[in-house]
Structures are given as structure tokens and as C-alpha cells.
Design a protein around this motif. Structure first.
Motif, mmCIF file in Angstrom:
data_model
loop_
_atom_site.group_PDB
_atom_site.id
_atom_site.type_symbol
_atom_site.label_atom_id
_atom_site.label_comp_id
_atom_site.label_asym_id
_atom_site.label_seq_id
_atom_site.Cartn_x
_atom_site.Cartn_y
_atom_site.Cartn_z
ATOM 1 N N ASP A 106 18.372 3.993 -3.099
ATOM 2 C CA ASP A 106 17.118 3.576 -2.547
ATOM 3 C C ASP A 106 17.126 2.181 -1.837
ATOM 4 O O ASP A 106 17.357 1.230 -2.826
ATOM 5 C CB ASP A 106 16.020 3.773 -3.456
ATOM 6 C CG ASP A 106 14.582 3.833 -2.751
ATOM 7 O OD1 ASP A 106 14.585 3.036 -1.551
ATOM 8 O OD2 ASP A 106 13.636 4.166 -3.113
ATOM 9 N N PRO A 107 16.889 1.949 -0.686
ATOM 10 C CA PRO A 107 17.107 0.390 -0.110
ATOM 11 C C PRO A 107 16.060 -0.331 -0.763
ATOM 12 O O PRO A 107 15.949 -1.571 -0.449
ATOM 13 C CB PRO A 107 17.018 0.668 1.332
ATOM 14 C CG PRO A 107 16.723 1.899 1.558
ATOM 15 C CD PRO A 107 17.032 2.859 0.446
ATOM 16 N N ILE A 108 14.928 0.429 -1.134
ATOM 17 C CA ILE A 108 13.600 -0.589 -1.725
ATOM 18 C C ILE A 108 13.563 -0.257 -2.996
ATOM 19 O O ILE A 108 12.332 -0.185 -3.377
ATOM 20 C CB ILE A 108 12.451 -0.243 -0.669
ATOM 21 C CG1 ILE A 108 12.049 1.060 -0.890
ATOM 22 C CG2 ILE A 108 12.474 -0.789 0.581
ATOM 23 C CD1 ILE A 108 10.650 1.331 -0.271
ATOM 24 N N ALA A 142 17.504 15.789 -6.557
ATOM 25 C CA ALA A 142 16.980 14.634 -7.239
ATOM 26 C C ALA A 142 17.267 15.079 -8.670
ATOM 27 O O ALA A 142 17.621 15.880 -9.317
ATOM 28 C CB ALA A 142 15.616 14.669 -7.433
ATOM 29 N N THR A 143 17.241 13.975 -9.485
ATOM 30 C CA THR A 143 17.655 14.027 -11.132
ATOM 31 C C THR A 143 16.387 13.362 -11.833
ATOM 32 O O THR A 143 15.711 12.631 -11.083
ATOM 33 C CB THR A 143 19.011 13.452 -11.328
ATOM 34 O OG1 THR A 143 18.764 12.016 -11.094
ATOM 35 C CG2 THR A 143 20.106 13.987 -10.637
ATOM 36 N N ALA A 144 16.427 13.539 -13.090
ATOM 37 C CA ALA A 144 15.374 12.849 -13.791
ATOM 38 C C ALA A 144 15.396 11.424 -13.873
ATOM 39 O O ALA A 144 14.155 10.880 -14.051
ATOM 40 C CB ALA A 144 15.435 13.480 -15.176
ATOM 41 N N ASP A 145 16.394 10.973 -13.576
ATOM 42 C CA ASP A 145 16.239 9.279 -13.432
ATOM 43 C C ASP A 145 16.798 8.664 -12.185
ATOM 44 O O ASP A 145 17.605 7.640 -12.085
ATOM 45 C CB ASP A 145 17.256 8.826 -14.763
ATOM 46 C CG ASP A 145 18.772 8.975 -14.769
ATOM 47 O OD1 ASP A 145 19.001 10.121 -13.695
ATOM 48 O OD2 ASP A 145 19.472 8.671 -15.385
ATOM 49 N N ASP A 146 16.361 9.412 -11.059
ATOM 50 C CA ASP A 146 17.125 9.360 -9.814
ATOM 51 C C ASP A 146 16.626 7.765 -9.373
ATOM 52 O O ASP A 146 15.402 7.524 -9.326
ATOM 53 C CB ASP A 146 16.658 10.174 -8.925
ATOM 54 C CG ASP A 146 17.776 10.742 -7.765
ATOM 55 O OD1 ASP A 146 18.784 9.816 -7.607
ATOM 56 O OD2 ASP A 146 17.606 11.739 -7.376
ATOM 57 N N THR A 147 17.548 7.132 -8.590
ATOM 58 C CA THR A 147 17.563 5.874 -7.798
ATOM 59 C C THR A 147 17.848 6.098 -6.376
ATOM 60 O O THR A 147 17.692 5.096 -5.826
ATOM 61 C CB THR A 147 17.934 4.908 -8.364
ATOM 62 O OG1 THR A 147 19.421 4.981 -8.514
ATOM 63 C CG2 THR A 147 17.567 4.494 -10.031
ATOM 64 N N THR A 148 18.242 7.268 -6.198
ATOM 65 C CA THR A 148 18.694 7.584 -4.718
ATOM 66 C C THR A 148 17.558 8.258 -4.007
ATOM 67 O O THR A 148 16.579 8.909 -4.546
ATOM 68 C CB THR A 148 19.800 8.559 -4.677
ATOM 69 O OG1 THR A 148 19.407 9.777 -5.239
ATOM 70 C CG2 THR A 148 21.014 7.695 -5.636
ATOM 71 N N VAL A 174 10.187 -0.133 -5.475
ATOM 72 C CA VAL A 174 9.776 1.149 -6.120
ATOM 73 C C VAL A 174 9.447 0.937 -7.574
ATOM 74 O O VAL A 174 8.544 1.467 -8.281
ATOM 75 C CB VAL A 174 10.433 2.257 -5.620
ATOM 76 C CG1 VAL A 174 9.981 3.522 -6.171
ATOM 77 C CG2 VAL A 174 10.510 2.536 -4.256
ATOM 78 N N ASP A 175 10.574 0.178 -8.125
ATOM 79 C CA ASP A 175 10.421 0.225 -9.635
ATOM 80 C C ASP A 175 9.314 -0.752 -10.179
ATOM 81 O O ASP A 175 8.816 -0.671 -11.011
ATOM 82 C CB ASP A 175 11.779 -0.496 -10.265
ATOM 83 C CG ASP A 175 13.007 0.254 -10.088
ATOM 84 O OD1 ASP A 175 12.979 1.388 -9.963
ATOM 85 O OD2 ASP A 175 14.136 -0.276 -10.245
ATOM 86 N N SER A 184 1.018 -1.177 0.165
ATOM 87 C CA SER A 184 0.251 0.084 -0.046
ATOM 88 C C SER A 184 0.762 1.196 0.048
ATOM 89 O O SER A 184 0.451 2.193 -0.754
ATOM 90 C CB SER A 184 -0.870 -0.017 1.305
ATOM 91 O OG SER A 184 -1.727 1.167 1.439
ATOM 92 N N ALA A 185 1.965 1.259 0.779
ATOM 93 C CA ALA A 185 2.800 2.417 0.968
ATOM 94 C C ALA A 185 3.413 2.713 -0.396
ATOM 95 O O ALA A 185 3.363 3.872 -0.846
ATOM 96 C CB ALA A 185 3.886 2.335 1.957
ATOM 97 N N ASP A 186 3.879 1.474 -1.140
ATOM 98 C CA ASP A 186 4.586 1.920 -2.392
ATOM 99 C C ASP A 186 3.830 2.449 -3.306
ATOM 100 O O ASP A 186 4.193 3.388 -4.103
ATOM 101 C CB ASP A 186 5.100 0.571 -3.022
ATOM 102 C CG ASP A 186 6.485 0.003 -1.960
ATOM 103 O OD1 ASP A 186 6.881 0.933 -1.220
ATOM 104 O OD2 ASP A 186 6.843 -1.091 -2.226
#
Length: 507
Positions: free
Chosen positions: A490-492, A470-476, A496-497, A366-368
Motif C-alpha cells: 500500500d503506497p499510503i 487479502a490476508t488477515a494482516d494484509d498491507t497490500t 492507513v496504519d 477524511s478519506a482515510d
């Protein structure tokens, strides 16, 4: 000079200047607040006329002038609503239809024209509950740290979000609660300088429904120029987070609630009838539409608006909490069934060994879907045009372990540095007294918000961990937890993906 006269003279010389500056001239008249220590507060200031009688279901009207000094030492009524006992930030007033009031906290020493940064808080509550009076929302510690803090009420439930064919002169009705927020920001522009605030440096921030309101303010042409920075806390951003009907659909809900009534009869309905039993527990009922796509305040979803470049070009902080979900069930089979053809993959992502606890799995999914993934896609969409900062609040008290992290709204006491005022959070916390480690979490989180209001960056101060844009393709993401804060991969990310893929598949 006698000893008594000397003591009186000394006492007078030690009286802070702010004690003589509790009366402020605002739109409508003068207000008298109260000073405690280094902070002056002004509570229950009207920013619009009472939305009752002929003003019900109309845009907020100008305040009528009052004579003499208006007492501003107590909260005015929060807006009409049905009770919601599990609320983690319970209101402290008797709610009423007459509720368009705001509150101001300022440093006691600040004089008119001091040009201090201004922050305006918009509360959450699903657009049906909440208000500005909860102790957790006190602006005392923002004012302590050199900010003029404003909090406001806005119409809720059917008072705030209502359409009906009989309201033809009002365009069939609409998002009156959003118009209230915009009216309050106009009041800030006109009056905050009298409290020492800078109308050219206004940061508006909100959580949950307040965070969703930030998306509205960023996209609405009616709000342009009324603020200069925005913080979106758990503000969702995709349509699935909160239904956004068309005006026609909203009008149909209005007819279901009050069939056959003309405008006069609608405005004559008892307030208790309009409120009904509508609360966070009973939001899904045929006679209530909620915020609607009116083309003036809400133009579309947050993700669509940000991606299309419709948002105001101002610095933004956006994020969510690590366990920011509202599970409808804790039965894992029921949790995964809605994923359809992606069910097997969902199980692999969220419950790879099949041993996960139902509550934690349900909260995570639900959170995601509701808050975490939308925050990332919003940050990515805005990053090429404006300074954007993505966060994840992950500090969780031991009582929240079964949920897997920090639940919805749990960041607010740390943002306001008011952890000592927190209650039992719907009974989940048996002893709400602050734990030793919470002071550091509150100090850092609060500092980030104050720095952002001052400069447009949450970091940039000695002793405060760096926070990359942040950036346009951020994963952090900037993770704030018991260890402090750090900008990390991002640890999760896998979760998120996957949530992003699901969201795109359902469009």
C-alpha cells in the motif's frame, strides 16, 4: 417471388430472436421491454406494492396483479427526495413516494433458463438522495458482456428510515429502506430466471450508502441466501462514518419531527412535509435519524460484524478511492485540531513539511478515516473465512489534481463502462467528454467486476492483471489507476496504519 417480397423475407430472417422475446412473465403479470442492438431492457418493474397510504412506514407489501402487458420501456419514479444539485449522478425522473421499482438489462439473445450471472446494483446518496435512473447506472454494458444487471430503488430519508412511538404495530418503525432492498432481492430470486439469469449466482454491489447497504445485507439474517457474492464500493464500516442510533434514539428523532401524532395522522402527512428539505446538504437535523440498529437489518457496525463472524460467508470485493473524503474545512489547523493528543503525529503523517494544500490534506484525512482504513480492516477481518479482495481506485482526471486523487463515487462510470454518460460532476469537470486513457481504465475495472460476478474472482482471465486475495494482516492492495492495475504494498500504508490507531483510540 417479387423483389419486394424477397427483401421482406430477408429482413425477417435477419431479425434477432430476442426481438420476439421482449415480453416476460414476472410476479404480478407480464412486462414488455425494448431491445436495442444486443441488449434488451425492462424498466420500471414493480417489486412491491406502492408504499403509500396505509403502506407508508410498513414493510414492503406484495405487488398486486395487473392485467395485460405492462409497459417497461421507461424508468419509474425514483424515491421521494429533496433536490441535490451537486450530484455526480443526477436522477432523471420526478421523484415520488410511489417508487418501489427495479430495472433489468439482459443480453437480447438470452432466453429463460440461460443461467447467466446476475448483478444487483444498490445506489448511493447518503440514504436521502439518488435512484436507479441516472445514465451512469445503465446496465447496458454489463448485459453486453453476458450479465443480467438489475438496479433498484429503495425508500429514502424519513420515508425509508423512521421510527415513532405511534408506530407500535411496526415495532416503532425502522429501516424500511433496507427492507425494500431485501424485498427486491427476493424478487430477483423469484423472477430473474425468466430473463436468463441464474438465481444461484447473484452478486450484489453498491457504492457509498449502497456500499453501507452491502454491510447490512452481509450481516442481516433476513438477507441470508439471497445473494452469493458482494462488492462494497466506498462502504465505510465504522460507526463514525454514519451515525447509527438505537431504536429509542431514532424514535426520539421521529417525535421531534412529528410530536403528538398517532399512526393515522402520520400516514396522512403530505409527502412534501415528510420529504422536507432533507438532502445530502442538510442531513444533520434533529428530526431525522437515518439507518438505525434494529436488530433485524442493522445489527452493529461493519467492522464489529465482520470481526465477530456475523457476515455471510461469500466472496467479497471491498475498497475505496484514493481521494475518497468529504472535508468539512480546508483550514489545516481546523483539520488537525480534532486529533487531540495525536495532532503532532497527524501533521507529520499528512503534512510533514507544512506545505501541503489545505484541500488535499483535508481530503486525505477524511478519506482515510471514513472509507480507506475501514475497507482494509473489513478485508482483514473477512480474509480468514472467505475469499476477499481489497482495492484502491486511483485513476483521477486532471480536474481532480487539487484533491490528491480519485474523489468519492468517481469509480462508478468505470465500473459500469459508461464514462461517456458522465456529467460535469458538480461543475468540477468543464468538458466531460472521455479522455483517451479513460477507455482502458473503464475496460479493466468493468472486466474485474464482470469476472467476479461470473467466478468469484476478479482476475483469472488472459490479459487481466492478477489480483491476490487479502490476508488477515494484509498491507497490500490492488491499485487501479492510469497505468492499469497491480497488487502492491500500500503506497499510503503509513497513513492507513495511523488512521487505524486513531480509530481504535476513539472506541
Amino acid at each position: 417471388m417479387s423483389k419486394l417480397s424477397l427483401l421482406v423475407a430477408v429482413a425477417a430472417s435477419l431479425t434477432p430472436p430476442a426481438a420476439q422475446a421482449q415480453v416476460v412473465q414476472v410476479s404480478g403479470g407480464t412486462v414488455r421491454g425494448a431491445t436495442s442492438g444486443a441488449v434488451s431492457s425492462f424498466l420500471g418493474i414493480p417489486y412491491a406494492a406502492p408504499p403509500v397510504g396505509e403502506n407508508r412506514w410498513r414493510a414492503p407489501q406484495p405487488v398486486s396483479n395487473w392485467a395485460g402487458e405492462r409497459d417497461a420501456t421507461n424508468y419509474a419514479s425514483d424515491c421521494a427526495q429533496a433536490p441535490f444539485p451537486p450530484d455526480a449522478a443526477p436522477i432523471r425522473t420526478t421523484p415520488a413516494e410511489d417508487c418501489l421499482y427495479l430495472n433489468v438489462w439482459k443480453p437480447a439473445s438470452a432466453e429463460a433458463g440461460a443461467r447467466l450471472p446476475v448483478m444487483v446494483w444498490v445506489h448511493g446518496g447518503g440514504f436521502v438522495n439518488g435512484g436507479s435512473s441516472p445514465a451512469t447506472y445503465s446496465g447496458v454494458n454489463f448485459a453486453r458482456d453476458g450479465v443480467v444487471l438489475v438496479s433498484l430503488n429503495y425508500r429514502l430519508g424519513r420515508f425509508g428510515f423512521f421510527a415513532h412511538p405511534a408506530l407500535a404495530t411496526e415495532g416503532f418503525g425502522g429501516n424500511f429502506g433496507f427492507l425494500d432492498q431485501i424485498a427486491a432481492l427476493k424478487w430477483v430470486q423469484a423472477n430473474v430466471a425468466a430473463f436468463g439469469g441464474d438465481p444461484g449466482n447473484v452478486t450484489v454491489f453498491g457504492e457509498s450508502a449502497g456500499g453501507m447497504s452491502m454491510h447490512m445485507l452481509l450481516q442481516s439474517p433476513l438477507a441470508r441466501g439471497l445473494f452469493h457474492k458482494v462488492i462494497i464500493e466506498s462502504g465505510a464500516g465504522r460507526d463514525r462514518s454514519l451515525p447509527t442510533p438505537t431504536m429509542a434514539q431514532a424514535a426520539a428523532a421521529g417525535v421531534a419531527f412529528a410530536p403528538g401524532l398517532d399512526a393515522a395522522a402520520l400516514r396522512a402527512l403530505p409527502a412534501e412535509r415528510v420529504t422536507g428539505d432533507l438532502s445530502m446538504m442538510t442531513m444533520e437535523q434533529p428530526g431525522y435519524a437515518g439507518p438505525m440498529l434494529d436488530g433485524r437489518t442493522l445489527v452493529g457496525s461493519g467492522v464489529d460484524g465482520a470481526s465477530a463472524g456475523l457476515y455471510a460467508n461469500v466472496p467479497v470485493i471491498v475498497g475505496a478511492n484514493s481521494a475518497d473524503g468529504f472535508p468539512r474545512t480546508i483550514d489545516k489547523d481546523a483539520v488537525f485540531a480534532p486529533y487531540g493528543t495525536l495532532e503532532a503525529e497527524a501533521r507529520k503523517v499528512y503534512d510533514p513539511d507544512g506545505k501541503g494544500q489545505g484541500l488535499a490534506v483535508a481530503v486525505a484525512t477524511s478519506a482515510d478515516m471514513t472509507f480507506i482504513e475501514p475497507a482494509r480492516v473489513i478485508a482483514r477481518a473477512l480474509a480468514p473465512r472467505q475469499a476477499t479482495f481489497l482495492y484502491r481506485f486511483a485513476y483521477a482526471r486532471p480536474e481532480f489534481a487539487a484533491m490528491g486523487g480519485a474523489p468519492h463515487a468517481s469509480e462508478i462510470p468505470y465500473v459500469f463502462d459508461t464514462v461517456e454518460t458522465r456529467g460535469t460532476v458538480g461543475g468540477m469537470i468543464k468538458d466531460p467528454r472521455p479522455l483517451a486513457k479513460e477507455a482502458a481504465v473503464a475496460k479493466l475495472t468493468h472486466r474485474y467486476w464482470v469476472n467476479f460476478a461470473r467466478t468469484g474472482r476478479p482476475d483469472g482471465e488472459a490479459g487481466v492483471p492478477a489480483w491476490a486475495q487479502a490476508t488477515a494482516d494484509d498491507t497490500t492492495v490492488q491499485v487501479i489507476d492510469a497505468k492499469g492495475a497491480a497488487h502492491v504494498e500500500d503506497p499510503i500504508r503509513i497513513r492507513v496504519d495511523f488512521a487505524e490507531r486513531v480509530a481504535k483510540a476513539k472506541r
